[in-house]
Write a protein that holds these residues in place. Structure first.
Motif, short mmCIF file in Angstrom:
data_model
loop_
_atom_site.label_atom_id
_atom_site.label_comp_id
_atom_site.label_asym_id
_atom_site.label_seq_id
_atom_site.Cartn_x
_atom_site.Cartn_y
_atom_site.Cartn_z
N PRO A 131 0.82 -1.22 0.00
CA PRO A 131 0.00 0.00 0.00
C PRO A 131 0.85 1.26 0.00
O PRO A 131 1.83 1.38 0.73
CB PRO A 131 -0.80 -0.12 1.30
N GLY A 132 0.48 2.20 -0.86
CA GLY A 132 1.15 3.49 -0.89
C GLY A 132 2.48 3.50 -1.61
O GLY A 132 3.15 4.53 -1.64
N ILE A 180 -2.95 9.38 0.93
CA ILE A 180 -1.76 10.07 1.42
C ILE A 180 -1.96 11.57 1.28
O ILE A 180 -2.15 12.08 0.17
CB ILE A 180 -0.50 9.65 0.63
N ALA A 191 -4.03 3.30 -0.57
CA ALA A 191 -3.46 4.28 0.35
C ALA A 191 -4.01 5.65 0.03
O ALA A 191 -4.07 6.06 -1.14
CB ALA A 191 -1.94 4.30 0.26
N LEU A 219 7.66 5.36 -0.57
CA LEU A 219 6.46 5.06 0.21
C LEU A 219 5.96 6.34 0.87
O LEU A 219 6.73 7.25 1.15
CB LEU A 219 6.77 4.01 1.28
N ARG A 220 4.67 6.41 1.09
CA ARG A 220 4.04 7.44 1.91
C ARG A 220 4.30 8.86 1.44
O ARG A 220 4.52 9.78 2.22
CB ARG A 220 4.47 7.28 3.37
N GLU A 252 -3.47 3.31 5.09
CA GLU A 252 -2.94 2.24 4.24
C GLU A 252 -3.71 0.96 4.53
O GLU A 252 -3.82 0.56 5.70
CB GLU A 252 -1.45 2.02 4.50
N THR A 253 -4.24 0.34 3.49
CA THR A 253 -5.01 -0.88 3.69
C THR A 253 -4.60 -1.93 2.66
O THR A 253 -4.35 -1.61 1.50
CB THR A 253 -6.52 -0.64 3.56
N TYR A 254 -4.50 -3.15 3.13
CA TYR A 254 -4.32 -4.30 2.23
C TYR A 254 -5.29 -5.39 2.69
O TYR A 254 -5.27 -5.80 3.85
CB TYR A 254 -2.90 -4.84 2.26
N ASP A 265 3.12 4.87 13.40
CA ASP A 265 2.17 3.94 12.77
C ASP A 265 1.19 3.43 13.80
O ASP A 265 1.51 3.31 14.99
CB ASP A 265 2.91 2.70 12.22
N SER A 273 -5.08 -3.14 -2.62
CA SER A 273 -4.06 -2.38 -1.92
C SER A 273 -4.37 -0.90 -2.14
O SER A 273 -4.38 -0.43 -3.27
CB SER A 273 -2.67 -2.73 -2.49
N GLU A 316 -4.07 3.10 -5.65
CA GLU A 316 -4.86 1.88 -5.44
C GLU A 316 -4.53 0.84 -6.49
O GLU A 316 -4.33 1.16 -7.66
CB GLU A 316 -6.36 2.19 -5.48
#
Length: 805
Positions: A164-165, A682, A680, A183-184, A653-655, A599, A678, A704
């Motif tokens: 994710p992300g 942000i 995110a 990331l992020r 963030e989701t998976y 987190d 997946s 996504e």
């Protein structure tokens, strides 16, 4: 008569003895972990007897003369859940009973195995893994053999898109195959904000002065990819962006020789040949591969040729001590098609106006490793890597930028001279780590401690007068380099983390890291305004204490809540003040960036059919370095790298992966189907300074990927839809600029499809990348392979054949 009776008695005694001794059997097997690595020194007990033994360096155990019957066999070792299974011992037979052990915190969900290839390959690292504590940290693991994807082209979107992300700079369209990742909401260019490792050691150019990544191992060689973010700064260094670790496959533990090959061809003249050997002979094990890749590119002047290789030999001197050597190499030659402005891209993204831009990056990494386990509860790991590499660039783009044509002058009847630039990297990085288990009040606790020593040397030469030709020519013509600097960096960093288990469900992991960094710069530069030579002899140093803490709550046997907070830091040393191959002006008073990561999330699996990781994050940056757009005295725009202001990255963030046929616990007669999503959100914004409220550069709000995988008998196939929302290339959030180095990066959708057919020792792979032939780009750059817009690759087809003997 007496003699006859004696003979009969002897026969009866012999038969009885033989019968008695025949009433036993043997038991043997192998113990491995959930991803196939052997588990050494595990205790194996036949419960109803007094038989007990330990596994050897290949994870094997053996029992002789076990009485006939059915027994419970238990395997246990610190850090893993104990496993029990039944074995039936028969007369004069050897029963075989293999075990698979899961580490204490579930590492990977149970896979559907199909010819040693699992349908789904996403999980997370266990509480303790390879001598490092990951309790309370957000991590991902991708098992490569479990993913259908275009691995031959190292396509990050197809392979790493489940994370994710994750955001990428796809640069194949510019002839530059080293796609970057971040990331992020951080910048993905050449993975500069993500510490890149292979088998647990650094493979980037320079940890602090120039952390770009040019060498990456071929995906065909990998067992798995580990990604750590959030509180990674305590175990690996002060950086914000996290760590990606490429783990190369181990050799087979039960074969003296194994050969595997994979040959792949595709659109635009793509060809990839990967060949590997490996095996185990007594206490020795070895593995090696060589890869040859060539690609003509879909744009003119974007051809690439590349050879990469790897070799490793290990010696298991004793059951508790192992030593090894590794070597990695890369040789390449990259023809860069250059960037486009918006009008050129909109008219035809396939065109190229640069034919004389070249780059090569020879890479060499030698590594000495050692592992020592003085007891079942304590282990030491040692890794010392020496890197000797370079980046050579000859190009036209830097003078005048994208708007200045590179054409033959009617006066001289030749091209203008190009610029020659060179960077050489030499570094020694040594890490010593210790992991030990101890008890407080009868409860196991875990301590991980270590120290890193890094010494780096970088030679930077730029502005050399190049040739008027079009070939790869690094010769200087009629002068010397305009700038010639030597940079050194020395880093000492002790660190520790300790997991305190409080009851059965709660654990806290505080940690601390102390970074001492010193940097020097010696040599000369040419003042661009006066053309005078300016000598440099500078020194600076940092002393950085970093602290953090993680929390983990076991909610069920297969799920847990994780949370963490850790300080992070990004030192700005002298080499960052004079980047190579950039058209931007650099603020000479750049300040260091400081801040923290945090987190909070929930992850795990539910009843074998749902795998998930859902969390939120918050990152704070003080004096964030960014790109802003300015104008000179004549009103001409230019880009300026400076401390733009404080910024915050926050989001979700989701998976989620669903395996509907596993809900019943039975194998489906129509195959196995799974879905993953997946996603995110942000929000990366500046919160102070002149651009407060603006979005950070190259930070799309929504990323996504949705995928469908289906497997039936010996066929598996995966279809993935990738979406990224729009973003900007500078802190001004400029929508349009004539030089195209800044401006909006539009949203895009990309479809990818891959299929694998398994035929015993053989595999057939084929698929289509960018199935719908989307026209898009995700990189505007002020440096190579631009400057300008770098178009992403259109629809391409690949077909491959693999075999293992």
């Amino acid at each position: 008569m007496k003699s006859l009776n004696t003979i009969i008695a002897i026969c009866l005694i012999t038969v009885a003895s033989s019968t008695m001794y025949a009433q036993t059997g043997k038991l043997k097997g192998t113990v491995k972990d959930s991803i196939g690595n052997v588990v050494e020194s595990a205790t194996v007990i036949v419960q109803e007897t007094k038989n007990i033994t330990s596994t050897d360096e290949k994870g094997r155990y053996f029992f002789n003369d076990i009485p006939l019957g059915e027994y419970s066999v238990i395997v246990s070792i610190v850090g893993y859940n104990s496993v029990m299974n039944k074995a039936t011992i028969k007369s004069n037979e050897t029963a075989i009973l293999d075990f698979s052990m899961n580490q204490i915190i579930h590492q990977l969900k149970e896979f559907t195995i199909m010819e040693k290839t699992s349908v789904n390959g996403m999980g997370h690292l266990s509480e303790v893994h390879d001598g490092i504590i990951y309790s309370g940290k957000k991590t991902e693991v991708l098992v490569l053999d479990s993913i259908d994807a275009n691995t031959a082209q190292n396509n990050p979107r197809e392979v790493l898109g489940r994370i994710p992300g994750s955001n990428y700079s796809e640069t194949e369209g510019g002839g530059f195959p080293s796609n970057g990742m971040a990331l992020r909401g951080l910048r993905p260019t050449q993975s500069i904000e993500l510490q890149t490792r292979q088998n647990g050691y650094n493979i980037a150019a320079d940890l602090y002065g120039y952390p770009e990544t040019y060498y990456e191992p071929p995906l065909e060689a990998l067992d798995r990819i580990e990604v750590i973010r959030g509180a990674s700064s305590l175990q690996f260094g002060p950086q914000f962006g996290g760590v990606i670790n490429f783990i190369i496959k181990d050799p087979p533990p039960d074969k003296p020789f194994e050969f595997s090959t994979e040959q792949t061809g595709g659109s635009y003249g793509f060809f990839n040949s990967y060949n590997a050997i490996g095996g185990t002979i007594g206490k020795w094990s070895y593995t090696a591969y060589v890869q040859y890749k060539t690609d003509l590119g879909y744009r003119p002047n974007s051809d690439v040729s590349q050879v990469s290789g790897f070799g490793r030999v290990e010696y298991q001197a004793t059951p508790t001590f192992k030593i090894g050597l590794e070597y990695s190499l890369l040789r390449n030659q990259i023809h860069m098609a250059g960037g486009l402005d918006d009008a050129e891209y909109n008219a035809n993204p396939d065109q190229s106006f640069r034919a004389r831009n070249w780059l090569r990056s020879p890479w060499n990494i030698g590594v000495l490793t050692a592992e020592w386990k003085p007891s079942e509860r304590t282990s030491f790991t040692f890794k010392s890597s020496y890197l000797n590499s370079a980046r050579d660039l000859v190009w036209r783009n830097e003078d005048g930028g994208i708007e200045t044509p590179d054409s033959i002058s009617p006066v001289t009847n030749s091209f203008v001279p190009r610029e020659v630039e060179h960077e050489g990297f030499q570094s020694l990085t040594t890490e010593l780590r210790m992991l030990t288990y101890y008890k407080i009040g009868g409860v196991d606790q875990t301590l991980a401690a270590g120290v890193r020593y890094f010494q780096g040397y970088m030679k930077r030469q730029e502005g050399g007068p190049g040739s008027t030709g079009s070939d790869f020519d690094m010769t200087l013509y009629g002068g010397s380099y305009a700038n010639d600097l030597d940079f050194t960096t020395v880093n000492y960093a002790p660190f520790f983390e300790n997991t305190f288990h409080i009851g059965k469900y709660l654990s806290l992991t505080p940690g601390f890291r102390y970074e001492f960094i010193s940097s020097t710069a010696k040599g000369y530069i040419t003042d661009p305004n006066t053309s005078e030579i300016v000598n440099s002899n500078l020194y600076q140093y940092w002393k950085l204490p970093l602290a953090g803490c993680g929390l983990q709550i076991k909610t069920t046997n297969t799920t847990n809540i994780y949370a963490n907070f850790s300080q992070a830091y990004e030192p700005t040393n002298y080499s960052a003040l004079s980047p190579l191959g950039s058209t931007s002006v650099i603020d000479p008073n750049l300040k260091d960036v400081s801040g923290y990561n945090s987190d909070f999330g929930w992850r795990g699996r539910i009843k074998e059919f749902i795998n998930f990781d859902v969390g939120v994050f918050y990152m704070a940056f003080n004096d964030e370095i960014g790109i802003e757009t300015k104008s000179d005295l004549n009103g001409n725009p230019y880009t300026y790298v400076t401390n733009v202001g404080n910024s915050v990255h926050k989001g979700i963030e989701t998976y989620v992966e669903l395996n509907p046929f596993k809900k019943t616990g039975k194998t489906s007669l129509i195959g196995n189907l799974s879905f993953f999503n997946s996603y995110a959100y942000i929000l990366a914004t500046y919160v102070s300074g002149p651009y407060s409220g603006n979005l950070e550069e190259m930070a799309p709000k929504n990323i996504e990927r949705f995928g469908i995988s289906y497997a039936y008998k010996n066929v598996s196939t995966t279809f993935v839809i990738s979406y990224s929302s729009e973003s900007y290339a500078d802190a001004n959030n400029t929508v349009y600029s004539p030089d195209a180095t800044v401006g909006i990066i539009p949203a895009y959708h990309v479809l990818d499809w891959s299929t694998t057919i398994h035929l015993n020792k053989y595999q057939v792979k084929f698929g289509v990348s960018n199935l719908a032939n989307a026209k898009y780009f995700n990189l505007r750059t002020d440096e190579y392979p631009g400057p300008g817009i770098i178009p992403a690759q259109p629809r391409s087809i690949y077909f491959g054949f693999a075999a293992k003997f």
